[in-house]
Design a protein around this motif. Structure first.
Motif, PDB file in Angstrom:
ATOM      1  N   GLU A   1       0.825  -1.218   0.000  1.00 52.12           N
ATOM      2  CA  GLU A   1       0.000   0.000   0.000  1.00 52.12           C
ATOM      3  C   GLU A   1       0.857   1.266   0.000  1.00 52.12           C
ATOM      4  N   VAL A   2       1.924   1.253  -0.780  1.00 49.65           N
ATOM      5  CA  VAL A   2       2.808   2.409  -0.880  1.00 49.65           C
ATOM      6  C   VAL A   2       2.453   3.215  -2.133  1.00 49.65           C
ATOM      7  N   GLY A   3       2.629   4.517  -2.073  1.00 53.73           N
ATOM      8  CA  GLY A   3       2.352   5.363  -3.232  1.00 53.73           C
ATOM      9  C   GLY A   3       3.296   5.058  -4.382  1.00 53.73           C
ATOM     10  N   LEU A   4       2.741   4.988  -5.596  1.00 56.29           N
ATOM     11  CA  LEU A   4       3.539   4.683  -6.789  1.00 56.29           C
ATOM     12  C   LEU A   4       3.322   5.731  -7.871  1.00 56.29           C
ATOM     13  N   ASN A   5       3.137   6.970  -7.451  1.00 52.61           N
ATOM     14  CA  ASN A   5       3.035   8.067  -8.410  1.00 52.61           C
ATOM     15  C   ASN A   5       4.303   8.083  -9.271  1.00 52.61           C
ATOM     16  N   PRO A   6       4.161   8.068 -10.605  1.00 56.52           N
ATOM     17  CA  PRO A   6       5.351   8.024 -11.467  1.00 56.52           C
ATOM     18  C   PRO A   6       6.332   9.174 -11.245  1.00 56.52           C
ATOM     19  N   SER A   7       5.847  10.290 -10.731  1.00 53.25           N
ATOM     20  CA  SER A   7       6.755  11.413 -10.472  1.00 53.25           C
ATOM     21  C   SER A   7       7.574  11.211  -9.202  1.00 53.25           C
ATOM     22  N   ARG A   8       7.343  10.105  -8.487  1.00 53.77           N
ATOM     23  CA  ARG A   8       8.056   9.831  -7.240  1.00 53.77           C
ATOM     24  C   ARG A   8       8.911   8.567  -7.282  1.00 53.77           C
ATOM     25  N   THR A   9       8.809   7.749  -8.316  1.00 57.94           N
ATOM     26  CA  THR A   9       9.385   6.408  -8.259  1.00 57.94           C
ATOM     27  C   THR A   9      10.694   6.255  -9.029  1.00 57.94           C
ATOM     28  N   ALA A  10      11.377   7.352  -9.310  1.00 57.39           N
ATOM     29  CA  ALA A  10      12.667   7.251 -10.006  1.00 57.39           C
ATOM     30  C   ALA A  10      13.658   6.406  -9.215  1.00 57.39           C
ATOM     31  N   PHE A  11      13.524   6.401  -7.897  1.00 53.55           N
ATOM     32  CA  PHE A  11      14.419   5.616  -7.046  1.00 53.55           C
ATOM     33  C   PHE A  11      14.378   4.135  -7.412  1.00 53.55           C
ATOM     34  N   LEU A  12      13.214   3.628  -7.790  1.00 56.55           N
ATOM     35  CA  LEU A  12      13.114   2.225  -8.187  1.00 56.55           C
ATOM     36  C   LEU A  12      13.977   1.950  -9.414  1.00 56.55           C
ATOM     37  N   ARG A  13      13.930   2.849 -10.383  1.00 56.39           N
ATOM     38  CA  ARG A  13      14.737   2.669 -11.589  1.00 56.39           C
ATOM     39  C   ARG A  13      16.226   2.732 -11.264  1.00 56.39           C
ATOM     40  N   LEU A  14      16.597   3.625 -10.339  1.00 61.20           N
ATOM     41  CA  LEU A  14      18.001   3.731  -9.953  1.00 61.20           C
ATOM     42  C   LEU A  14      18.477   2.466  -9.248  1.00 61.20           C
ATOM     43  N   LEU A  15      17.659   1.955  -8.321  1.00 63.96           N
ATOM     44  CA  LEU A  15      18.025   0.721  -7.631  1.00 63.96           C
ATOM     45  C   LEU A  15      18.180  -0.437  -8.618  1.00 63.96           C
ATOM     46  N   GLU A  16      17.264  -0.491  -9.573  1.00 70.42           N
ATOM     47  CA  GLU A  16      17.336  -1.556 -10.570  1.00 70.42           C
ATOM     48  C   GLU A  16      18.591  -1.426 -11.418  1.00 70.42           C
ATOM     49  N   SER A  17      18.948  -0.193 -11.788  1.00 67.43           N
ATOM     50  CA  SER A  17      20.154   0.014 -12.584  1.00 67.43           C
ATOM     51  C   SER A  17      21.412  -0.325 -11.791  1.00 67.43           C
ATOM     52  N   MET A  18      21.306  -0.285 -10.451  1.00 66.58           N
ATOM     53  CA  MET A  18      22.441  -0.653  -9.598  1.00 66.58           C
ATOM     54  C   MET A  18      22.503  -2.159  -9.359  1.00 66.58           C
ATOM     55  N   GLY A  19      21.495  -2.891  -9.830  1.00 67.15           N
ATOM     56  CA  GLY A  19      21.538  -4.338  -9.763  1.00 67.15           C
ATOM     57  C   GLY A  19      20.481  -4.996  -8.905  1.00 67.15           C
ATOM     58  N   ALA A  20      19.733  -4.224  -8.116  1.00 64.91           N
ATOM     59  CA  ALA A  20      18.715  -4.817  -7.253  1.00 64.91           C
ATOM     60  C   ALA A  20      17.571  -5.389  -8.091  1.00 64.91           C
ATOM     61  N   GLU A  21      16.921  -6.409  -7.548  1.00 65.46           N
ATOM     62  CA  GLU A  21      15.751  -7.001  -8.207  1.00 65.46           C
ATOM     63  C   GLU A  21      14.500  -6.307  -7.676  1.00 65.46           C
ATOM     64  N   ILE A  22      13.678  -5.782  -8.578  1.00 61.66           N
ATOM     65  CA  ILE A  22      12.498  -5.004  -8.199  1.00 61.66           C
ATOM     66  C   ILE A  22      11.250  -5.666  -8.762  1.00 61.66           C
ATOM     67  N   GLN A  23      10.249  -5.860  -7.909  1.00 61.00           N
ATOM     68  CA  GLN A  23       8.946  -6.335  -8.350  1.00 61.00           C
ATOM     69  C   GLN A  23       7.892  -5.339  -7.881  1.00 61.00           C
ATOM     70  N   VAL A  24       7.027  -4.921  -8.807  1.00 58.97           N
ATOM     71  CA  VAL A  24       6.000  -3.922  -8.498  1.00 58.97           C
ATOM     72  C   VAL A  24       4.633  -4.464  -8.903  1.00 58.97           C
ATOM     73  N   ASP A  25       3.692  -4.347  -7.984  1.00 58.85           N
ATOM     74  CA  ASP A  25       2.295  -4.698  -8.255  1.00 58.85           C
ATOM     75  C   ASP A  25       1.480  -3.434  -8.034  1.00 58.85           C
ATOM     76  N   ALA A  26       1.117  -2.748  -9.113  1.00 59.78           N
ATOM     77  CA  ALA A  26       0.525  -1.413  -9.024  1.00 59.78           C
ATOM     78  C   ALA A  26      -0.976  -1.435  -9.276  1.00 59.78           C
ATOM     79  N   ASP A  27      -1.656  -0.517  -8.581  1.00 57.44           N
ATOM     80  CA  ASP A  27      -3.074  -0.249  -8.790  1.00 57.44           C
ATOM     81  C   ASP A  27      -3.183   1.221  -9.197  1.00 57.44           C
ATOM     82  N   ASN A  28      -3.546   1.460 -10.456  1.00 59.56           N
ATOM     83  CA  ASN A  28      -3.564   2.826 -10.984  1.00 59.56           C
ATOM     84  C   ASN A  28      -4.925   3.480 -10.907  1.00 59.56           C
ATOM     85  N   THR A  29      -5.872   2.878 -10.205  1.00 56.47           N
ATOM     86  CA  THR A  29      -7.179   3.498 -10.046  1.00 56.47           C
ATOM     87  C   THR A  29      -7.110   4.541  -8.940  1.00 56.47           C
TER      88      THR A  29
END
Length: 456
Positions: free
Chosen positions: A285-313
């Motif tokens: 139940e964490v916010g996933l506004n695209p203007s806030r989630t650049a950190f996920l892309r950075l972590l992934e580019s550093m090698g971390a494994e990221i899984q996201v289950d988003a609800d856009n409603t």
């Protein structure tokens, strides 16, 4: 792993409870210093407090609407409590008894002159956004805060508001700030430095102005204000890096909103999971506004494994994020990357200490005027722990991987620094003492309790 109290003096995070009559029990006390032991494993799942960026904005807009707004998931931190206290000082009725907060909005004209200064405590968002709200109101008020907030620059929001006709007196561009409501004229603002707070203050002022108000951003910033304005009936246009609001003769509609978990708070647990292969944390139940989630892309580019289950409603996207540690590599971040992950930079610096290679961060001078000088404070803390850090005027370079050691480090009263250094302590060779750890109550009063639950 354990978080051991080393100093008996404490500050109880009661501001939120005090802001509501018959509110729920105050959060757990946080001691002024904490010892964090190294962890052998990080694993678990949790939820984090509600997003304070959204909370500030929806509370203010609900006060400007006509009718009762219901807001679930408001965080207990001191920053949001400051916004509640300021609004109540203006005679806005806000209550919360066993469920969502209810804000009884009656518009700008319902504000009453406060009996004393509006205390924004340590919250820059409260001060900057309230300037926008009050500039077009019918009241006069003085906005003030603690010593840290008085050091933060306010000229960047005061100056463009004055161009709209606002009457604001300041102390060399710093708090205390006295604003007297005036008739405002919409303008086109071209921002030199990206700031969601300044943008939001100008858009809020534009609601009471004559004619459209537009803000041109050099880099897109978080869009919570725009989303809420649309949901509450405001004419908002976004195109080619420009956000425009057109005032309406119709009042804002009240809103029902469930505030998702704060992504910036969740980022510390994501960073913790990334530090070692096999460590894993799921945040729900964490916010996933695209203007806030650049950190996920950075972590992934550093090698971390990221899984996201988003609800856009709904007004704000939300969902679950699972981060699993893998072998880390260094990254290079420029000004646009920094602006997109401004609150997560302390967490990124921690991950960089464990990455193979040299992580370069540039265009980050804005971090020097946050709750602390975050570039200097993080550099100092990481050096004490054994990291090799080169600090520059607008950024840092971190050479990894580093074998961190336990040390005594200082948060400088900055909640994000305290949480970042606590995460670093998980991979240190011995216990780390974090001074002024009680500042986590600003955004995440139960941070150290949750840390104990995840560390094995």
């Amino acid at each position: 792993m354990s978080c051991t109290i080393t100093v008996s003096a404490s500050i109880t995070a009661t501001a939120w409870a005090n802001s509501f009559s018959r509110a729920r029990v105050p959060p757990t006390d946080v001691e002024s210093a904490q010892i964090v032991e190294p962890a052998t494993r990080i694993a678990g799942e949790l939820r984090v407090p509600g997003d304070k960026s959204i909370a500030h904005r929806v509370l203010m807009l609900a006060a400007l609407a006509h009718g009762e707004s219901r807001i679930a998931g408001l965080p207990d931190g001191e920053d949001v409590a400051a916004t509640v206290a300021c609004l109540r000082s203006l005679a806005v009725k806000i209550d919360r008894i066993g469920g969502p907060a209810r804000v009884h909005g009656r518009g700008w004209r319902s504000f009453s002159p406060p009996h004393g200064p509006l205390d924004c405590a340590n919250s820059g968002t409260t001060m900057r956004l309230m300037l926008g709200v009050l500039s077009g109101s019918w009241v006069s008020a003085t906005l003030d805060g603690d010593a840290s907030l008085r050091r933060r620059p306010m000229g960047r929001v005061v100056d463009p508001l004055r161009l709209m006709g606002a009457s604001i007196q300041s102390k060399d561009g710093h708090a205390p700030l006295t604003v007297t409501g005036a008739r405002l004229q919409g303008r086109r603002h071209v921002m030199a430095v990206p700031s969601a707070q300044v943008k939001s203050a100008l858009l809020l002022a534009g609601l009471s102005a004559s004619g459209p108000t537009s803000v041109v951003e050099p880099v897109a910033t978080r869009d919570h204000t725009e989303r809420l304005l649309r949901a509450m009936g405001t004419d908002v246009h976004v195109a080619a890096g420009t956000v425009e609001v057109r005032p309406s003769h119709q009042p804002l509609r009240p809103i029902e909103l469930s505030v998702p978990g704060d992504f910036s708070s969740a980022a510390f647990w994501m960073a913790a999971a990334a530090l070692r292969p096999g460590w894993s944390v799921a945040i729900h139940e964490v916010g996933l506004n695209p203007s806030r989630t650049a950190f996920l892309r950075l972590l992934e580019s550093m090698g971390a494994e990221i899984q996201v289950d988003a609800d856009n409603t709904g007004v704000e996207p939300h969902g679950s994020v699972t981060v699993t540690g893998r072998r880390l590599r260094a990254v290079t971040m420029g000004a646009a990357d920094v602006a997109a992950a401004i609150d997560e930079i302390p967490a990124i610096l921690i991950v960089a200490t464990q990455a193979e290679g040299t992580t370069l961060i540039e265009g980050a001078a804005e971090l020097r005027v946050k709750e602390s000088d975050r570039l200097a404070t993080m550099s100092e803390g990481l050096r004490r722990m054994g990291a090799v850090v080169d600090e520059r005027a607008d950024g840092v370079t971190i050479h990894g991987p580093a074998k961190l050691r336990g040390a005594t480090v200082e948060s400088k009263g900055d909640h994000r620094i305290a949480m970042a250094l606590a995460v670093a302590a998980l991979v240190a060779s011995g216990p780390t003492t974090i001074e002024d750890a009680d500042c986590v109550a600003i955004s995440y009063p139960d941070f150290f309790t949750d840390l104990q639950g995840l560390a094995k």
